[in-house]
Design a protein around this motif. Structure first.
Motif, mmCIF file in Angstrom:
data_model
loop_
_atom_site.group_PDB
_atom_site.id
_atom_site.type_symbol
_atom_site.label_atom_id
_atom_site.label_comp_id
_atom_site.label_asym_id
_atom_site.label_seq_id
_atom_site.Cartn_x
_atom_site.Cartn_y
_atom_site.Cartn_z
ATOM 1 N N THR A 10 57.924 -8.143 -52.838
ATOM 2 C CA THR A 10 57.459 -8.755 -54.092
ATOM 3 C C THR A 10 57.885 -10.211 -54.184
ATOM 4 O OG1 THR A 10 57.741 -6.627 -55.142
ATOM 5 C CG2 THR A 10 57.382 -8.489 -56.596
ATOM 6 N N ILE A 11 59.126 -10.512 -53.784
ATOM 7 C CA ILE A 11 59.606 -11.878 -53.943
ATOM 8 C C ILE A 11 58.818 -12.838 -53.041
ATOM 9 C CG2 ILE A 11 61.531 -11.735 -52.301
ATOM 10 C CD1 ILE A 11 63.008 -13.343 -54.759
ATOM 11 N N ILE A 13 55.624 -12.413 -52.275
ATOM 12 C CA ILE A 13 54.319 -12.587 -52.916
ATOM 13 C C ILE A 13 54.415 -13.571 -54.077
ATOM 14 C CG2 ILE A 13 52.589 -11.351 -54.305
ATOM 15 C CD1 ILE A 13 53.093 -8.989 -52.321
ATOM 16 N N VAL A 14 55.574 -13.628 -54.726
ATOM 17 C CA VAL A 14 55.763 -14.602 -55.794
ATOM 18 C C VAL A 14 56.050 -15.986 -55.217
ATOM 19 C CG1 VAL A 14 57.162 -15.192 -57.807
ATOM 20 C CG2 VAL A 14 56.570 -12.827 -57.361
ATOM 21 N N LEU A 15 56.746 -16.013 -54.075
ATOM 22 C CA LEU A 15 57.102 -17.291 -53.457
ATOM 23 C C LEU A 15 55.856 -18.035 -52.962
ATOM 24 C CD1 LEU A 15 59.345 -19.202 -52.321
ATOM 25 C CD2 LEU A 15 59.239 -17.879 -50.217
ATOM 26 N N ILE A 16 54.870 -17.283 -52.447
ATOM 27 C CA ILE A 16 53.716 -17.938 -51.808
ATOM 28 C C ILE A 16 52.945 -18.875 -52.755
ATOM 29 C CG2 ILE A 16 51.480 -17.522 -50.682
ATOM 30 C CD1 ILE A 16 52.812 -15.161 -49.228
ATOM 31 N N PRO A 17 52.582 -18.430 -53.982
ATOM 32 C CA PRO A 17 51.891 -19.399 -54.868
ATOM 33 C C PRO A 17 52.736 -20.623 -55.173
ATOM 34 C CG PRO A 17 51.739 -17.187 -55.761
ATOM 35 C CD PRO A 17 52.680 -17.116 -54.615
ATOM 36 N N VAL A 18 54.061 -20.416 -55.334
ATOM 37 C CA VAL A 18 54.943 -21.561 -55.585
ATOM 38 C C VAL A 18 54.930 -22.497 -54.378
ATOM 39 C CG1 VAL A 18 57.345 -22.223 -55.991
ATOM 40 C CG2 VAL A 18 56.376 -20.273 -57.197
ATOM 41 N N ILE A 20 52.502 -22.876 -52.252
ATOM 42 C CA ILE A 20 51.205 -23.568 -52.213
ATOM 43 C C ILE A 20 51.211 -24.740 -53.182
ATOM 44 C CG2 ILE A 20 48.748 -23.304 -52.787
ATOM 45 C CD1 ILE A 20 49.028 -20.417 -51.661
ATOM 46 N N VAL A 62 45.648 -19.608 -47.417
ATOM 47 C CA VAL A 62 45.299 -19.655 -48.841
ATOM 48 C C VAL A 62 45.466 -21.072 -49.384
ATOM 49 C CG1 VAL A 62 45.865 -18.756 -51.128
ATOM 50 C CG2 VAL A 62 45.870 -17.227 -49.168
ATOM 51 N N ARG A 187 67.620 -12.621 -50.383
ATOM 52 C CA ARG A 187 66.507 -11.751 -50.713
ATOM 53 C C ARG A 187 65.389 -11.811 -49.672
ATOM 54 N NH1 ARG A 187 64.407 -10.346 -55.584
ATOM 55 N NH2 ARG A 187 65.941 -9.527 -57.011
ATOM 56 N N TYR B 150 46.283 -11.796 -56.688
ATOM 57 C CA TYR B 150 47.342 -12.417 -57.499
ATOM 58 C C TYR B 150 47.732 -13.769 -56.895
ATOM 59 C CZ TYR B 150 52.059 -13.584 -58.949
ATOM 60 O OH TYR B 150 53.160 -14.269 -59.382
ATOM 61 N N LEU B 151 47.882 -13.778 -55.556
ATOM 62 C CA LEU B 151 48.272 -14.997 -54.840
ATOM 63 C C LEU B 151 47.361 -16.166 -55.157
ATOM 64 C CD1 LEU B 151 49.002 -14.159 -51.093
ATOM 65 C CD2 LEU B 151 50.472 -15.083 -52.833
ATOM 66 N N SER B 154 47.098 -17.093 -59.108
ATOM 67 C CA SER B 154 48.272 -17.749 -59.681
ATOM 68 C C SER B 154 48.513 -19.104 -59.024
ATOM 69 C CB SER B 154 49.510 -16.860 -59.595
ATOM 70 O OG SER B 154 49.826 -16.582 -58.273
ATOM 71 N N SER B 155 48.120 -19.278 -57.744
ATOM 72 C CA SER B 155 48.246 -20.610 -57.128
ATOM 73 C C SER B 155 47.433 -21.626 -57.905
ATOM 74 C CB SER B 155 47.731 -20.619 -55.691
ATOM 75 O OG SER B 155 48.403 -19.684 -54.924
ATOM 76 N N ILE B 158 49.129 -22.487 -61.227
ATOM 77 C CA ILE B 158 50.381 -23.238 -61.341
ATOM 78 C C ILE B 158 50.297 -24.636 -60.734
ATOM 79 C CG2 ILE B 158 51.902 -21.262 -61.572
ATOM 80 C CD1 ILE B 158 52.696 -21.477 -58.734
ATOM 81 N N PHE B 162 52.704 -27.986 -61.589
ATOM 82 C CA PHE B 162 53.552 -28.618 -60.585
ATOM 83 C C PHE B 162 53.277 -30.103 -60.462
ATOM 84 C CE2 PHE B 162 56.087 -25.959 -57.684
ATOM 85 C CZ PHE B 162 56.139 -24.868 -58.507
ATOM 86 N N VAL B 206 61.487 -18.534 -58.944
ATOM 87 C CA VAL B 206 60.782 -17.514 -58.161
ATOM 88 C C VAL B 206 61.363 -16.128 -58.412
ATOM 89 C CG1 VAL B 206 60.503 -16.662 -55.808
ATOM 90 C CG2 VAL B 206 59.910 -19.008 -56.337
ATOM 91 N N ALA B 210 59.502 -12.724 -59.888
ATOM 92 C CA ALA B 210 59.420 -11.480 -59.117
ATOM 93 C C ALA B 210 59.839 -10.302 -59.981
ATOM 94 C CB ALA B 210 60.293 -11.579 -57.866
ATOM 95 N N GLU B 214 57.464 -7.168 -61.359
ATOM 96 C CA GLU B 214 57.860 -5.824 -60.936
ATOM 97 C C GLU B 214 58.000 -4.883 -62.141
ATOM 98 O OE1 GLU B 214 61.266 -5.740 -58.347
ATOM 99 O OE2 GLU B 214 59.966 -5.986 -56.605
#
Lengths: 196, 261
Positions: A10-11, A13-18, A20, A62, A187, B150-151, B154-155, B158, B162, B206, B210, B214
């Motif tokens: 999960t972390i 998947i959250v890291l990837i948009p950040v 990008i 992506v 993590r 989601y990827l 949300s990209s 955001i 940024f 981040v 997460a 979750e």
């Protein structure tokens, strides 16, 4: 190569948009400061290093699609495959523990830059007629003037910018990983391979 | 849902009401046909008889032409100047003093410009008429993993936040006396104080994100339903299938044409 599913917690998947958003924001910041580099793959390299080669590859892919869909730089979209390879290589170099020392990180960046130049040259030559529509076209013009073909001239243009850009990007990622708190790094699966 | 979302431009057009996958198939067809068909002028035919009428129907003709032009013109100028003049060993076509445009170079430049035009044009047409979140919803309905949609969504969401943060950092460091003008070395020294705070501050949240997704059941293994559904006319799946067949047909035709010539 690590198991694909282990790359995508999960972390991650959250890291990837950040990541990008980091690619795009840093890329535009560098462009605004008129620094003759791109530095628009730092996020991709960071994900590759922290979360593994598959996550890095997905981030690159992506990332370039988002550059296009958001209307910021449509011309990046055809190079999505190149960005994916950069993320993949960053992950593989980290797995080989090259991100532990700063000089190996630079070397990994140089190699990644060479590979990126080699695969983007045919795309650039076929889709964009071998030009970038910007100042670096002077280099293309110079090599064409020497009698080199379209593809070699495009490759020469890539070689003149990509390895340096990626070496600096890898070095910055090496620095960032060292500046991140251990609690955060722990993590990610790649953490143990990047720190001493 | 009136907020601006990427390139998307809201218009009351029949095209905007189409299913995202139908539009994806249309622009995919243009992309594939434009990149694979041989001949200097094939891409221009696709633009004139395909893309421009569609842009007109989408009520975005001027928007598409001006946006495409702004991106494509620098490439076209470069490609005509560089490949037209510096083509080694070509037959001179037009001579202007000591320089001359070579026939082979100009042909290459016409073919390249056509490809640039169709690639940028069809991508922009798709992005202008399709909301990214609807595209992802449509792809999720066809079995795309929800984490992947989601990827992407949300990209896109955001990125503007940024960019605002990047500008804040630029202003903050400048007010502390950071030089971003001057020689290349001076500017290069500015990279770290600009880039490091942006990246480190963004990575901090981040972990919180997460946890937040979750506890909202992001990893729940069962089937997921969506609040919104995307309407689709009865004939659209047929058109999508036809376009996929047309893509395969065009690819085979292009290979045959290249082998014959």
């Amino acid at each position: 190569m690590a198991d694909i599913r282990r790359n995508f917690t999960t972390i991650t998947i959250v890291l990837i948009p950040v990541a990008i958003a980091i690619n795009i924001a840093v890329g535009q910041l560098i462009y605004a400061a008129k620094i003759p580099l791109y530095l628009d793959t730092i996020g991709t390299i960071l994900v590759g290093v922290l979360a593994g080669p598959w996550a890095g590859a997905l981030t690159g892919l992506v990332s370039n699609l988002v550059w296009g869909l958001s209307g910021l730089n449509v011309t990046y979209a055809p190079f999505a495959a190149v960005a994916a390879i950069i993320g993949l290589l960053a992950g593989l170099f980290a797995e080989a523990r090259w991100l532990r020392s700063w000089w190996k990180a630079i070397l990994a960046g140089l190699i990644t830059g060479l590979v990126a130049a080699a695969i983007s040259a045919p795309i650039s030559a076929y889709v964009w007629g071998g030009v970038t529509g910007s100042g670096t076209d002077v280099i293309v013009a110079m090599f064409r003037g020497f009698g080199l073909g379209v593809l070699p001239s495009t490759f020469a243009q890539g070689i003149s910018s990509d390895p340096l850009d990626k070496a600096i990007s890898f070095l910055l990622v090496w620095l960032i990983v060292r500046a991140l708190p251990m609690r955060f790094l722990a993590r990610f699966p790649g953490a143990s391979k990047t720190t001493d | 849902m009136a907020e601006v979302f990427g390139l998307y431009k809201q218009r009351a057009s029949f095209i905007h009401g189409l299913h995202p996958l139908t539009k994806l198939a249309v622009s995919g067809f243009f992309l594939l046909a434009g990149l694979s068909l041989p001949g200097m002028w094939s891409t221009y035919l696709l633009v004139i008889f395909g893309l421009l009428p569609l842009a007109f129907l989408s009520r975005l003709l001027l928007e598409l032409v001006s946006r495409t032009g702004r991106i494509v013109l620098p490439f076209m100028i470069s490609v005509f100047l560089i490949q037209g003049i510096l083509w080694s060993g070509g037959t001179p076509l037009i001579e202007v003093g000591p320089i001359s445009f070579k026939q082979e170079g100009v042909q290459f430049a016409i073919a390249s410009s056509g490809r640039i035009l169709i690639v940028v044009g069809s991508f922009l047409w798709f992005a202008l008429t399709t909301r990214p979140d609807q595209l992802m919803l449509a792809l999720a309905e066809r079995g795309l993993p929800s984490s992947l949609s989601y990827l992407i969504v949300s990209s896109i969401q955001i990125v503007p936040r940024f960019q605002a943060r990047a500008n804040t950092i630029l202003d903050a460091q400048r007010s502390r006396g950071l030089e971003i003008a001057g020689s290349i070395f001076q500017r290069a020294r500015a990279v770290l104080p600009l880039v490091a705070p942006l990246i480190l501050s963004s990575l901090i949240d981040v972990e919180e994100r997460a946890l937040a997704i979750e506890v909202r059941g992001f990893n729940y293994p069962g089937p997921k339903t969506s609040y919104r559904e995307i309407a689709q006319a009865a004939w659209e799946p047929m058109l999508q299938r036809f376009l996929l067949l047309a893509m395969a047909g065009t690819l085979i035709l292009s290979i045959v044409l290249r082998l014959v010539s």
